[in-house]
Enzyme design. Structure first.
Site: not given
Length: 452
Positions: A207, A228, A262
């Site tokens: 996150s 990332e 994601c």
């Protein structure tokens, strides 16, 4: 402290894992540093052979590893097998390509010799998420270990069974002791680990909040980090697109891994003229998804990995409806299971547009023109990737410079590939994984300059 691994489908305990004491943790870190001194001197050909063996271990045990993934985080078993096999692919890729990536780079200067060496840097700490519990680890570990670094894994607590199996992969492949270690620790130990001399760099997938916290610690320690983080990918459909094909791509782009990715397509930006047709066909495709036990071969949509994740998604759905979005399908939650949900007439300012939605929620957005579509796409704090569906690929290529994200895919969902660099911009993080770029992130590019 003990960590329980709970099956999100039925609530049953899968495993119980005891946290390392601080003394045991420090001992593992010291062992990593000692192991690096010998591992870095192992010939590259041998390191390449070992990572290929790791790939074979993955293939030989695909059913056991896939079952653990499904039990711990709930994705359909067929997707878990695909994940394990993709990990084997990334092992093969670096086993075959590392000698080229790491060869000396000669540069002509006034010296008799001048070139760049590619040397390992030491221990690389990986702080990894639960959504792709094997893949996220192997896409860092394969290049890092093959380059001569040692690996330290701090995995998400709900997938410690996967973490244990990953360490076992390297053991079975014949890696020397302590070259790769799984650390069963609480997140409050993160700063202690990063501060240890054995850790030279950090890679995190997770996150924004976690990334910001880890980057701050790494910055104070003057240690490199690769982040990332989240994403809210736009999936743009032009008027000339093949709608049926676009819908099939969109279905996978949004619902793979129950939407817990994601790089999943989250904002579907559709030209007004094809909005109704796309939404109708997409809705039918979503209705055809098979709900059930993710261990069942026929299941195509399972639960979310944890109850708090399902609660958060449902909150975003309810907020968006209050803000004016139209609930076209789903919207209900039962424990960890959240119905695949479609919201129509989503606009900026709504939760479904502004926030990352980590689950099976598709936000349908109308665009007045292609330029308007790209403006909507860019109206995000995230920057992982964009998909454009069109028959006019030449025209779509000309729009690549309009996209600030780390990836631009035409007529395909945004996905990671061992051969291509992967990463984002803005709040999606920095640095790159995979390809040659991923291997270079944790390398000392050392200049050697010689005059006789």
């Amino acid at each position: 402290m003990e960590f329980k691994s709970i099956n999100p489908y039925n609530g049953k305990q899968v495993g119980l894992y005891k946290a390392l004491t601080q003394e045991a943790l420090v001992e593992k870190l010291n062992r990593s540093q000692i192991a690096f001194e010998s591992w870095r001197n192992v010939p590259l050909a041998e390191r390449c052979n070992l990572i290929k063996k790791a790939g074979q271990v993955l293939r030989d045990n695909v059913e056991a590893y896939a079952q653990m993934i499904t039990l711990e985080m709930g994705k359909p078993i067929s997707e878990s097998r695909t994940e394990v096999n993709k990990c084997a692919w990334v092992c093969d890729y670096y086993g075959e390509n590392a000698p080229v990536f790491l060869e000396d780079q000669s540069i002509i200067t006034e010296a008799e010799q001048s070139f760049v060496r590619h040397d390992p840097i030491g221990g690389v700490l990986a702080i990894m998420p639960w959504n792709f519990p094997f893949w996220q680890v192997f896409r860092y570990a394969a290049p890092s270990l093959t380059a001569g670094n040692t690996g330290l894994l701090k995995h998400a607590p709900n997938v410690f069974g996967c973490a244990q199996q990953i360490e076992d992969v390297f053991t079975k492949a014949g890696y020397p002791s302590y070259v790769f270690q799984n650390l069963i620790v609480h997140h409050d130990q993160t700063e202690l680990i990063i501060s240890n001399d054995a850790v030279k760099a950090i890679t995190l997938t997770g996150s924004e909040r976690a990334g910001s916290a880890v980057a701050e610690i790494a910055g104070r320690q003057i240690k490199k980090s690769v982040l990332e983080l989240g994403g809210s990918n736009a999936f743009i459909v032009w008027e000339d697109a093949d709608i049926d094909k676009s819908v099939q791509i969109a279905l996978t782009a949004r619902m793979l891994n129950c939407g817990q990715s994601c790089i999943a397509a989250k904002r579907f930006i559709l030209m007004e003229s094809i909005y109704k047709e796309f939404v109708q066909k997409f809705t039918k495709a979503v209705k055809d998804l098979k709900r059930g036990d993710p261990l069942n071969e026929n299941t195509t949509i399972g639960p979310l990995a944890r109850l708090d994740l399902a609660n958060q998604l449902n909150k975003q759905v309810r907020e968006s409806v209050v803000q004016g979005a139209q609930l076209l399908l789903g919207g209900n939650q039962n424990g960890c299971y959240h119905e695949p949900t479609i919201l129509g007439d989503v606009v900026p300012g709504m939760a479904a547009f502004d926030q990352e939605t980590f689950g099976p929620l598709a936000a349908m957005v109308k665009a007045k023109s292609i330029d308007h579509a790209f403006k909507l796409s860019e109206n995000s704090s995230y920057g992982l990737g964009v998909t454009v569906c069109t028959k006019n690929t030449e025209k779509a290529l000309k729009y690549a410079n309009r996209v600030s994200d780390g990836a631009y895919f035409i007529n395909e969902l945004v996905r990671s590939d061992p051969r291509l660099p992967f990463g984002g911009t803005k709040n999606s993080g920095y640095g790159r994984e995979l390809g040659k770029d991923g291997m270079m992130e944790f390398i000392n590019r050392k200049v050697v300059y010689v005059k006789y």
